[in-house]
Scaffold this active site. Sequence first.
Site, PDB file in Angstrom:
ATOM      1  N   GLU A  43       2.051  49.969  39.132  1.00  0.00           N
ATOM      2  CA  GLU A  43       2.885  51.391  39.122  1.00  0.00           C
ATOM      3  C   GLU A  43       1.478  52.478  38.948  1.00  0.00           C
ATOM      4  OE1 GLU A  43       5.415  54.215  36.116  1.00  0.00           O
ATOM      5  OE2 GLU A  43       4.036  52.659  35.406  1.00  0.00           O
ATOM      6  N   ASP A  59       2.708  47.458  34.669  1.00  0.00           N
ATOM      7  CA  ASP A  59       3.142  49.009  34.383  1.00  0.00           C
ATOM      8  C   ASP A  59       1.944  49.954  33.991  1.00  0.00           C
ATOM      9  OD1 ASP A  59       5.471  50.757  33.353  1.00  0.00           O
ATOM     10  OD2 ASP A  59       4.388  50.548  31.449  1.00  0.00           O
TER      11      ASP A  59
END
Length: 491
Positions: free
Chosen positions: A261, A231
Amino acid sequence: MENKTLMQYFEWYLPENGLHWDRCLAQAKALKASGIDMVWLPPAYKGAAGSRSVGYDVYDTYDLGEFDQKGSTATKYGTREAYLKAVKGLQKAGVEVYTDIVLNQMMGADGTEEVAAEENAGNNRELELRDDFKILAWTKFLFPGRKGKYSDFCWSAENFSGTDWDEKTKKGGIYKFEGKEWSRQTDTENVNYDYLMGVDLDMSCPKTVEALETWGRWYIDTVGMDGFRLDAVKHISYDFYENWLKKMREHAGKEMFAVGEYWSPDLGRLLHYLDEVSGSMSLFDVPLHFAFLAAATSNGNYDMGAIFRDSLVGNRPQCAVTFVDNHDTQPGQALSSFIPAWFKPLAYALILLRKDGLPCVFYGDYYGIPHDGIGPVPGLRTLLRLRKKWAYGEQRDYLDDSSLVGFVRTGDEEHPDSGMAVVLTDSVEGKKVMEMGSRFAGAAFYDAMGHFDQPVILDGEGKGEFPARGGSVSVWVPEPVYREICLEIEF
Ligand code: CA
């Protein structure tokens, strides 16, 4: 070689009933049969919002739904026991499991500390607004409900760089702790985008990094996952994950595929990051998502021939995880940029039927999003089936028009009846001449997407004139494939 497909196995508004891990287990075999080889599961540890947390408000990474903390034992998705069972069940069914790793921020501390700080401007994190004052920061993580099980490590201000809340004055702001610097190895939005939310982990603090490595080894030993979804990598010092992944891979003794990400539509930033981390991970193809959005919202005036031009898959395919939407882009969420329904089948055809990139199917597109009255994407199950069994062989592109574009897969020996002609348009209906190769000379091809009843008959050289309806995609396949699809899948 089989085509692999990843699925993001959650959306933001899953019911808060603690049944998701059970659902993963129950669906494992069906997923594999549908052509899903890998799933990305949501963050499994306790968030500040307890049983209502989607998982990005990280409170205790050692609490996988086992301890009475933040108002419940189970997470939104279920208990630790159900989680571990689901992972094993998925793997047993032949589905690899990728866990969501959220190491940028923590939230929901158990106590405050008085910390000397400076305040930075929201849109320029290098600009000091005022200095030399003290705030009360939520930085003490003691985990009283866990009582030191698995780890007695407690977090405090020294592990973090800053926060956005002063409990003393009850005022929000960007507060950087004294003696700390924002990492320069982060995205340059707001001049420096190290800080995102909550209390920001300081990756220049050796104790912080050591705690995250210790936890990572524990998590691998506990869960036995196959890899990671990372993340918010643009908010984390670029050297952190390269080192962390190296250590995790050494510990696991296997490849541990990882996808990060890096949320930016700018291909240049993604390529820069991949270079900075020495290609130790793949990245989600965010530029392609925004190309889909532009194509879907330009009233037929988008240059479809250029749809891959600025994408990661078009420029560094070996590091690209392609996707259409995710839990952040769905309606109501932080990065809301949901691809309009009419374009979804076109976008999925473009990520599922081509040779490059690892495609990631969104749960909300596969099952729908009841919270917003959104149904499953029509034809998605057919496209998954087509990818798994028949999207093989050489790829020949016909991205030669600003509206009506196509490509063919010529098929190969290894996959019986493989090969297909894909044609799509963001504008009015049309026909495209494409060549399947001489072994298909005289063959009848049918539209697996169900927009046409009549076949296209290929000529003596294996050429055909393949039509598409306005604003749609047709996938023309040999008759035996069409028959199989008609028998297995409802349109
Ligand atoms: Ca950060």
